[in-house]
Write a protein that holds these residues in place. Structure first.
Motif, short mmCIF file in Angstrom:
data_model
loop_
_atom_site.label_atom_id
_atom_site.label_comp_id
_atom_site.label_asym_id
_atom_site.label_seq_id
_atom_site.Cartn_x
_atom_site.Cartn_y
_atom_site.Cartn_z
N SER A 82 22.21 35.04 64.92
CA SER A 82 21.61 33.77 64.52
C SER A 82 20.19 34.04 64.07
N ILE A 83 19.65 33.11 63.33
CA ILE A 83 18.30 33.31 62.79
C ILE A 83 17.28 33.34 63.93
N GLY A 85 16.91 36.76 65.26
CA GLY A 85 16.26 37.73 64.40
C GLY A 85 17.20 38.53 63.54
N ALA A 135 21.38 38.34 61.71
CA ALA A 135 22.65 37.65 61.55
C ALA A 135 23.41 38.32 60.42
N LYS A 176 26.60 39.85 54.05
CA LYS A 176 25.27 39.28 53.84
C LYS A 176 24.54 39.37 55.17
N THR A 177 23.38 39.96 55.16
CA THR A 177 22.67 40.19 56.42
C THR A 177 21.23 39.70 56.35
N PHE A 178 20.85 39.00 57.41
CA PHE A 178 19.45 38.67 57.63
C PHE A 178 19.00 39.55 58.78
N GLY A 179 18.01 40.37 58.55
CA GLY A 179 17.58 41.24 59.64
C GLY A 179 16.77 42.40 59.13
N CYS A 180 16.44 43.30 60.04
CA CYS A 180 15.58 44.41 59.68
C CYS A 180 16.35 45.46 58.90
N ILE A 204 20.52 45.83 57.99
CA ILE A 204 21.09 45.87 56.64
C ILE A 204 21.83 47.19 56.42
#
Lengths: 387, 279
Positions: free
Chosen positions: B32-33, B36, B38, B57-61, B65
């Protein structure tokens, strides 16, 4: 590759004039000022000059300056000395956005029978002065509030806070590590009892700092040893670095007006261009009361570490308040205290400038950053376009 | 700054298979956002029931990724059974290793893969939830089952390791005691099977002692600036030398008996005696 250094709140380059001033103290003037011979003894006069230079930047008397090894030591010495001076009182007032040098020490003290009030800040990182005043009790021994925040650059009204503390007979300390050299400080015009500054934030080397202790304030040393610093901080003087700090303070005093013109102009240009070029971006912190060199910008739906690594490819140096860069799994305590939403906090980048930055540096970031954000957003599951 | 391998950097800067597969056979969204990081994973199967197309699709460091990118490359062409066997360790190994503090990125990849496969096989969210255990870490929403699994699959033995692999305990820290309890429980459960193999050859025994020291004991000692070295094994006598702060620590004897010897007895053989050699 040319380095575009925009991380001056982390540390700064040593000014060429400072380096030049320091070098003779490694070969020509390496004596110990405590020695009886003239070769060593002459150093004492040079240290005296450096002390005057530091005092002059702060509008202080040279006797009020104690050289220490780092900002953390200055903060620790100030707080511990205040507690020692009045052991009956067991309450400390500080804020939720302090540097770890103050925060971690207070956390430790809270395990040793001290009651700590960590004042909240609003969404722009500002203190509620009424709440501050109410938090001061007859049991309060010390209030310690930073002059300017390292992450956002937000300036606290510490002079006003010190006056309120003084009225109630409470000692006041401020961590002015980020403020010194960037905004005017005049200890002749306030009632702050103790103030910490650090050399490497104002173009002196690392490993040297100072603590200002107002005349008449009781001081108990943390570092006990020889008679150096008039018994207030034992240990052979770090002569080259002391000379360097003196020179750096002299330069800072001369360059102070440039901070508010040249540096501020660059910062504002960078900030405006990025906000215009990148949708869903915003500034963190009070823009009215802020250091002229700092901007903390959040780019929604991306993570700071990725941004920094991609900027790094172009030699651009900055910082982030994201969890991944802090090593703690949670975003910066400053942004959390301000209630910055998670979507924004993880994607926060701090640019902090100095008088050595140029228009080309700023142009480079304005050119390179927008496509980086776009690229990372295209990989983000939360990004649905700039609607 | 993190020390990323060239492979991590390469996969971060040139990630493979970014995006979403149209008309996917399996979909999963994990993280989850607030936490930190997702990851949204989608894949499609070919006529032979092998993974034909897979995207993320990745949100993160950077390591999140890179882990996502590596995962998609690894499982392309696999059957679901084969893909199910991919572990977070495999993902980390594919990237030439991840910093310890970033192992949770590989765990997130594994978790997404698993959920996407479940989604494909028609395991409904609710039935999965019923067996998902209860939350231990409120900050990051980590359950006891997540923790138990991380311990077993990655042979973890300290709370710090659990935090590195699952994030549990990395927020407010109030669940660290509970995590310690889970570690103790799992280690107790794992002990009988290990101790049952009491009839060890000498070489097996030495190898197990070495492994146990490496995995279970040295990391804990190092946290306090100490260390230990295996000098010799003679029958059931395990001779060790202490290093670092252990060498000068007055409590070192207690550490040797109550921690080192106990661990070795629990995990290798109940007859072992630890002795310190002075050199």
């Amino acid at each position: 590759m040319k380095v575009v250094y925009l991380d001056n709140n982390a540390t700064t380059q040593v000014a060429p004039e400072v380096l030049e001033a320091i070098l003779p103290y490694f070969h020509d003037f390496y004596g110990n000022p405590s020695s009886m011979h003239a070769f060593g003894g002459q150093i004492g006069a040079h240290i005296r000059t450096a002390r005057e230079q530091v005092a002059s930047l702060l509008g202080a008397h040279p006797d009020e300056i104690i050289f220490t090894s780092c900002g953390t030591e200055s903060d620790n010495a100030a707080i511990r000395s205040a507690l020692y001076a009045d052991p009956e009182k067991r309450h400390i007032v500080t804020s939720r956005v302090e540097h770890p040098a103050v925060r971690a020490l207070c956390a430790q003290l809270s395990g040793q029978g001290y009651r700590i009030t960590e004042l909240a800040v609003d969404k722009d990182g500002r203190l509620d002065m009424e709440q501050y005043e109410q938090s001061l009790t007859p049991d309060t021994v010390l209030a310690s509030l930073m002059w300017a925040n390292n992450e956002t650059g937000v300036i606290f009204p510490v002079e006003k806070a010190a006056a309120i503390a003084r009225e109630k007979g409470i000692l006041f300390h401020t961590d002015a590590v980020q403020a010194a050299g960037k905004i005017p400080i005049d200890m002749g015009k306030n009632t702050i009892d103790m103030l910490s500054i650090s050399g490497h934030k104002l173009h002196a080397p690392k490993g040297i700092a100072a603590l200002y202790v107002r005349k008449g304030t009781k001081f108990s040393p943390v570092m006990v040893g020889g008679h150096q610093e008039r018994g207030r901080r034992g240990g052979t003087e770090n002569t080259p670095s002391i000379i360097g700090l003196g020179k750096a303070c002299e330069l800072a005093r001369q360059n102070l007006s440039q901070e508010n013109t040249q540096v501020k102009k660059l910062r504002d240009r960078l900030e405006t261009a990025l906000l215009n070029a990148i949708p869903k971006s915003r500034i963190n912190g009070d823009t009215e009361h802020r250091l002229p060199n700092t901007t903390n910008i959040s780019f929604e739906f991306v993570e700071g570490e990725g941004i920094l690594l991609m900027l790094d490819l172009y030699g651009i140096c900055a910082s982030s308040g994201s969890a991944c860069t802090s090593g703690s799994l949670q975003p910066s305590h400053v942004l959390r205290a301000m209630g910055v939403p998670f979507t924004m906090a993880h994607g926060s980048i701090r640019f902090s400038l100095s008088i050595y930055n140029t228009d080309e540096d700023v142009d480079m970031v304005i050119e390179k950053l927008p496509p980086i954000i776009e690229r990372l957003r295209s990989m983000s599951p939360y990004w649905t376009g700039d609607k | 700054m993190w020390e990323y391998t060239d492979k991590v950097r390469e996969h971060f800067l040139n990630p493979r298979n970014v995006g979403e597969v149209e008309n996917p056979d399996g979909v999963a969204e994990v993280g989850s956002i607030a936490c930190g990081d997702a990851l949204k994973l989608t894949f499609a199967l070919d006529e032979n029931q092998r993974i034909k197309d897979i995207k993320f699709k990745t949100f993160g460091c950077a390591s999140a990724i890179a882990s996502s990118s590596a995962l998609t490359e690894m499982v392309k062409g696999m059957t679901l059974e084969e893909a199910q066997k991919v572990t977070n360790q495999d993902i980390a190994a594919y990237l030439g290793g991840l910093p310890q503090e970033k192992m949770h990125c590989s765990v997130m990849g594994k978790e997404a893969l698993e959920k996407a496969i479940e989604n494909c096989l028609g395991v409904t969210e609710t039935s999965a939830d019923e067996t998902a255990g209860h939350i231990i870490c409120e900050c990051f929403g980590v359950t006891d089952q997540d923790i138990e699994r991380a311990i077993q699959e990655n042979r973890l033995s300290t709370v710090e390791e659990i935090t590195n692999y699952t994030k549990a305990g990395g927020g407010c820290g109030s669940c660290r005691e509970a995590i310690r309890g889970i570690i103790d429980k799992i280690q107790f459960e794992m002990t009988p099977q290990t101790a049952a193999k009491a009839k060890l050859s000498n070489i097996q025994k030495i190898k197990m002692i070495e492994e146990t020291l490496e995995r279970e004991i040295r990391p804990s000692l190092k946290l306090d600036g100490g260390d230990i070295e295996l000098i010799d094994v003679d029958g059931n006598r395990v001779m060790v030398a202490t290093r670092g702060t252990c060498a000068t620590c007055k409590a070192a004897d207690i550490t040797l008996k109550h921690f080192v010897e106990k661990r070795l007895r629990d995990l290798v053989s109940p007859d072992l005696v630890v002795e310190e050699v002075t050199q």
